[in-house]
Design an enzyme around this catalytic site. Structure first.
Site, PDB file in Angstrom:
ATOM      1  N   HIS A 107       0.846  -1.246   0.159  1.00  0.00           N
ATOM      2  CA  HIS A 107      -0.007   0.018   0.055  1.00  0.00           C
ATOM      3  C   HIS A 107       0.831   1.470  -0.038  1.00  0.00           C
ATOM      4  O   HIS A 107       0.491   2.398  -0.320  1.00  0.00           O
ATOM      5  CB  HIS A 107      -1.048  -0.199   1.156  1.00  0.00           C
ATOM      6  N   ASP A 138       0.308  -7.624   1.459  1.00  0.00           N
ATOM      7  CA  ASP A 138       0.762  -6.145   1.597  1.00  0.00           C
ATOM      8  C   ASP A 138       2.262  -6.076   1.567  1.00  0.00           C
ATOM      9  O   ASP A 138       2.828  -5.115   2.691  1.00  0.00           O
ATOM     10  CB  ASP A 138      -0.105  -5.874   2.980  1.00  0.00           C
ATOM     11  N   SER A 221       4.433   3.031   7.727  1.00  0.00           N
ATOM     12  CA  SER A 221       4.304   1.582   7.004  1.00  0.00           C
ATOM     13  C   SER A 221       5.497   1.526   6.212  1.00  0.00           C
ATOM     14  O   SER A 221       6.231   2.198   5.380  1.00  0.00           O
ATOM     15  CB  SER A 221       3.130   1.970   5.996  1.00  0.00           C
TER      16      SER A 221
END
Length: 369
Positions: A107, A138, A221
């Site tokens: 992402h 992911d 992230s």
């Protein structure tokens, strides 16, 4: 708590924490300073001033040792954590090897193919391109076009040895604040977490995640969750939010993809340019949710089935509505994803479904995602 947001800069998405599995005994990694020769400072303090002063000296020594351990870990690992910038957003990444491969979240890269990578050690941003992305877990790998000789790959741990209670540091670029570090513990292991698709999320259901109390914020992230052994134990991916707080974060609840999964996926991407063996179970179908007469979620309808896929081989076809996998009731696409996340390719499981007005059961040998 049932909702989470991604640690991507300026975006949020939904996650659902599933059943927890705790692995291993709790470990508390506290480094102390213990002389190897001569009288210890604690025993000297005890003889001179009594038990209260000795306890204070012990606490001071332990605090200094812990601070030193934190600083040594930051010095050892932070140079391996980078900032990844696309035309629309930014996130973090971890240097995987000396060839310039960097692992991050899917992402974070989104639909981008080209990136600017800023090293923690400074200097001009470096150009990078996408090797491949695997949204189901992911994860993604990007590669520097001209990796510098000073590039420092991180060391990735065997996550099976990570214990609840272990002290950890989260390193990344939260809210664009480069090379930030937060601290916490491993709160749980074996979490199954489903992330939403809003804000650029992949909608993936990810098993075996590491839960941590270290602060995870947008921009973290793809960064590093690090043990005091100077090893990456996970890639921070999600931070929880409490529905009762609206979009506000639930403090101290974040999730990281375990390093063992990261290594398995990244090695395949680097070697083959794609994931050839995900280790994730699949039925080989595309699905959509359906509702019952009371307009409540009532199952998952098969839209298409892969030829020679697991479901097709067991006799399921488009139009069938899956209502149970094993002993797990299936009401939504998310519940199906979570049920499959607990299984492995090659496992045999019973799938209950409706076809028209009839209820049927088939034994399915699961394929690979």
């Amino acid at each position: 708590m049932s909702r989470s947001h991604s640690a991507r800069s300026r975006s949020t998405r939904t996650a659902l924490a599933g059943a927890a599995g705790l692995s291993g005994a709790a470990l508390l990694l506290v480094s102390g300073c213990t002389p190897t020769t001569g009288a210890s400072p604690v025993s000297d303090a005890a003889s001179a001033s009594g038990p209260a002063e000795a306890a204070a000296a012990q606490a001071d020594t332990s605090a200094q040792g812990l601070q030193s351990a934190y600083q040594q870990t930051v010095k050892a690992v932070l140079p391996s954590v980078v900032q990844i910038t696309t035309s629309q957003d930014l996130g973090s990444g971890v240097v995987y090897d000396s060839k310039g491969d960097i692992v991050t979240n899917a992402h974070v890269v989104g639909d981008a193919k080209n990136f600017q990578v800023s090293l923690a050690t400074g200097g001009k941003p470096l150009a990078a391109t996408l090797v491949s992305s695997f949204p189901a877990n992911d994860l993604a790998v990007v590669r520097l076009s001209s990796p510098p000789k000073s590039l420092k790959p991180a060391s990735f741990a065997d996550t099976s040895k990570v214990g609840v209670g272990e002290l950890v540091l989260a390193m990344g670029n939260p809210l664009g604040l480069s090379s930030s570090v937060t601290e916490g513990i491993v709160s749980a292991t074996g979490r199954t977490v489903s992330e939403g698709e809003s804000g650029g999320g992949t909608g993936a259901t990810i098993p075996d995640m590491v839960q941590t109390s270290a602060a995870i914020n947008p921009g973290n992230s793809g960064g590093a969750l690090v043990s005091l052994d100077n090893q990456v134990i996970g890639i921070p991916t999600l931070a929880a939010t409490d529905p009762q707080l609206g979009s506000g974060a639930a403090p101290g609840i974040g999730f990281a993809i375990p390093s063992s999964t990261v290594k398995r996926i990244a090695d395949q991407i680097i070697e083959h340019g794609k994931v050839t063996d995900s280790g994730r179970a699949a039925l080989g179908v595309t699905v959509r949710g359906v509702v019952g007469e009371n307009f409540q979620p009532a199952g998952v309808a098969i839209v298409t089935e892969e030829k020679n896929g697991a479901a097709a081989k067991a006799g399921l076809k488009a139009g069938d509505v899956i209502t149970r996998v094993g002993n797990t009731q299936i009401t939504t696409v998310q519940s199906l994803s979570e049920a499959l996340a607990a299984l492995r390719p090659g496992d045999k499981t019973k799938v209950t479904y409706t076809r028209g007005t009839s209820t049927k059961t088939a034994e399915v040998t699961l394929g690979s995602l």
